[in-house]
Design a protein around this motif. Structure first.
Motif, PDB file in Angstrom:
ATOM      1  N   THR A  98       0.827  -1.198   0.000  1.00 18.94           N
ATOM      2  CA  THR A  98       0.000   0.000   0.000  1.00 18.94           C
ATOM      3  C   THR A  98       0.863   1.250   0.000  1.00 18.94           C
ATOM      4  O   THR A  98       2.003   1.250   0.452  1.00 18.94           O
ATOM      5  CB  THR A  98      -0.938   0.060   1.224  1.00 18.94           C
ATOM      6  OG1 THR A  98      -0.148   0.042   2.424  1.00 18.94           O
ATOM      7  CG2 THR A  98      -1.899  -1.119   1.232  1.00 18.94           C
ATOM      8  N   GLY A 155      -4.084   0.675  -2.623  1.00 18.47           N
ATOM      9  CA  GLY A 155      -3.687  -0.731  -2.609  1.00 18.47           C
ATOM     10  C   GLY A 155      -3.134  -1.124  -3.962  1.00 18.47           C
ATOM     11  O   GLY A 155      -3.700  -0.763  -5.000  1.00 18.47           O
ATOM     12  N   HIS A 199      -6.115  -0.114  -6.300  1.00  9.82           N
ATOM     13  CA  HIS A 199      -7.356  -0.048  -5.526  1.00  9.82           C
ATOM     14  C   HIS A 199      -7.400   1.285  -4.788  1.00  9.82           C
ATOM     15  O   HIS A 199      -6.447   1.663  -4.104  1.00  9.82           O
ATOM     16  CB  HIS A 199      -7.386  -1.218  -4.532  1.00  9.82           C
ATOM     17  CG  HIS A 199      -8.595  -1.265  -3.644  1.00  9.82           C
ATOM     18  ND1 HIS A 199      -8.715  -0.501  -2.498  1.00  9.82           N
ATOM     19  CD2 HIS A 199      -9.736  -2.001  -3.729  1.00  9.82           C
ATOM     20  CE1 HIS A 199      -9.872  -0.765  -1.914  1.00  9.82           C
ATOM     21  NE2 HIS A 199     -10.510  -1.663  -2.632  1.00  9.82           N
ATOM     22  N   LEU A 209      -8.032  -5.362   0.814  1.00 11.84           N
ATOM     23  CA  LEU A 209      -8.660  -4.381  -0.065  1.00 11.84           C
ATOM     24  C   LEU A 209     -10.169  -4.614  -0.021  1.00 11.84           C
ATOM     25  O   LEU A 209     -10.643  -5.680  -0.398  1.00 11.84           O
ATOM     26  CB  LEU A 209      -8.141  -4.525  -1.495  1.00 11.84           C
ATOM     27  CG  LEU A 209      -6.611  -4.556  -1.659  1.00 11.84           C
ATOM     28  CD1 LEU A 209      -6.242  -4.744  -3.128  1.00 11.84           C
ATOM     29  CD2 LEU A 209      -5.973  -3.295  -1.091  1.00 11.84           C
TER      30      LEU A 209
END
Length: 488
Positions: A152, A185, A202, A425
């Motif tokens: 991340t 993400g 994400h 996620l």
């Protein structure tokens, strides 16, 4: 719950494929503030398939540049994919770009006055379904042994949109003190040896920079994010929408030509952070041992490193889903529902007689459809509930959760906070979109999202307990995924 059981010799294989799903110019885009059909294409719309093979059943992740699909439309799409490739666990996420057409289930076109638009919308959806099946088959056929890395980063391109106006009422604006999720993400899939396959990005933010008056077909900031990611990594990029129910772009909804520039700017910022994270996720060659050389001019030494191939283990691949039945709000009394329907019909007749502008007619017609639907539910006299699918996918110590609603960002944050996985996620807008699901606190504050079931043509909306129940169910799914290793 059932899981894919991996055979003893299973190893992760991954494939990716894409189709262009740009609709014909002229098809009206989503929303009742539109004044005419679409006029041009900003960027093509994409439908991208990721095939994950590591067990007896393929896992297919479909990332779609669409505003929404109903759970029933997702069922049709899943059936078409399964008919093409056989049994599969299929995860369908829409980016929620507002510069795309509404699906047929939205009933945004009047069959009496817009027959051509109705036909275009139905044909478009059939083509999307067919292309989903086709690219899923291509992704499965092209799957090859792969390694995966995930992590991340942080970037702020969204802002909480629940602003309290001067009169104390909530409006869709900017609340810089409100909760957001700046987490990006990133999942990286490479062939063994280094060739890139796919990159998943994400993030939680409404793609609605291009406002409801724009005539451009566009994936909004998602398009720029995807294009920049692909140029810099060489991987096919999938954007997965997170929990963006109360999050808008930091620039707001932009009118005029400035919208394209702002969407590109935000998408580029998002992509650059995603690529920074991506570059550190997978190593194919690693430092092994150090060597020393004596300097010819002094007693000092020069050192260097010998590299060797990195070792990668195959991750557990598992998928599961469960359905939780949740209560909807109480319906009005029969006489109240009948009066609301009669009032809606009267208003619609009036705006037609007055030859009002298109947005006024669209909103009035939509009110008639919804009040009629609610009245029918009242007359059936049944307590209303909604079956909600919560799907989970595991790849090693990465978990992906999908829920079919416009979840407020806090709901996703709670699920992630309780996850046993290193990276989790959480995606709303997955396997259909029922309506907004606010937090219990938001119900007390009120605002647009609380009554969103009307726009989604659902007779009643969620209750405050949905937050707690969905968080609990999401954590249960994660716990079951965490136990899936025993199936290897």
């Amino acid at each position: 719950m059932t899981f894919d059981k991996d055979p003893a010799d299973a190893r992760l294989r991954v494939g990716a494929a894409r189709a262009d799903i740009t609709p014909p110019v002229g098809l009206r885009l989503t929303g009742t503030l539109r004044e005419k059909g679409s006029e041009a294409v900003d960027r093509p719309l994409a439908l991208t398939a990721l095939a994950l093979l590591g067990g007896r059943t393929p896992v297919i992740v479909l990332a779609c540049d669409l505003v929404h699909l109903s759970p029933e439309e997702v069922a049709q799409l899943r059936a078409a994919v399964a008919a093409r490739i056989g049994p599969a666990d299929i995860f369908v996420n829409v980016s929620h770009s507002h510069a795309t057409p509404a699906p047929p289930s939205a009933r945004e076109f009047d069959p009496q006055t817009e027959a051509e638009q109705v036909e275009l919308a139905e044909l478009y959806f059939r083509e999307v379904v067919a292309k989903a099946a086709g690219i899923s088959a291509v992704a499965v056929a092209g799957a090859r042994p792969a390694v995966v890395g995930h992590g991340t980063g942080t970037v702020t391109v969204g802002v909480n949109r629940r602003e309290v106006g001067p009169d104390g009422n909530l409006l869709l604006g900017e609340n810089p003190d409100g909760i957001v999720d700046p987490t990006v993400g990133v999942v990286r899939f490479d062939e063994v040896g280094g060739r890139p396959i796919a990159a998943v990005v994400h993030y939680s933010c409404h793609p609605d920079v291009l406002g409801p008056k724009s005539g451009l077909i566009s994936p909004d900031f998602v398009g720029a994010a995807r294009d920049v990611t692909e140029r810099l990594t060489g991987a096919m990029a999938l954007f997965l929408q997170g929990c963006a129910g109360d999050i808008d772009p930091l620039c707001g909804i932009v009118t005029g030509d400035d919208g394209v520039r702002e969407a590109d700017r935000l998408g580029t910022e998002l992509a650059c952070e995603a690529v920074r994270v991506y570059q550190r996720l997978v190593e194919h060659r690693v430092r092994d041992h150090r060597v020393h050389w004596r300097s010819s001019t002094s007693n000092s030494s020069v050192t260097g490193w010998v590299y060797q191939d990195a070792r990668h283990s195959d991750p557990v691949v598992a998928s599961t889903s469960t359905t939780v039945t949740l209560p909807l709000r109480e319906l009005p009394a029969p006489e109240e529902a009948a009066a609301a329907y009669a009032s809606a019909v009267e208003h619609f007749d009036a705006v037609r007689d007055q030859q009002a502008d298109l947005p006024t007619r669209l909103r009035a017609r939509r009110r008639v459809i919804w009040t009629e639907m609610q009245l029918a539910a009242v007359r059936r006299g049944e307590a209303l509930t909604e079956d909600v699918e919560v799907q989970g996918i595991r790849i090693g110590d990465l978990a992906l959760i999908g829920i079919p609603a416009e979840l407020f960002v806090e709901i996703g944050l709670q699920i992630r906070a309780g996850s046993p996985f290193r990276t989790t996620l959480v995606s709303g807008y997955t396997n259909g979109v029922l309506f907004y699901v606010p937090t219990a606190a938001a119900f007390e504050q009120g605002g647009y999202e609380i009554e969103s079931h009307q726009n989604y043509l659902r007779p009643a909306g969620p209750t405050p307990e949905w937050e707690k129940r969905l968080v609990s169910t999401g954590l249960d799914v994660l716990a079951d995924l965490n136990r899936a290793e025993v199936n290897r």
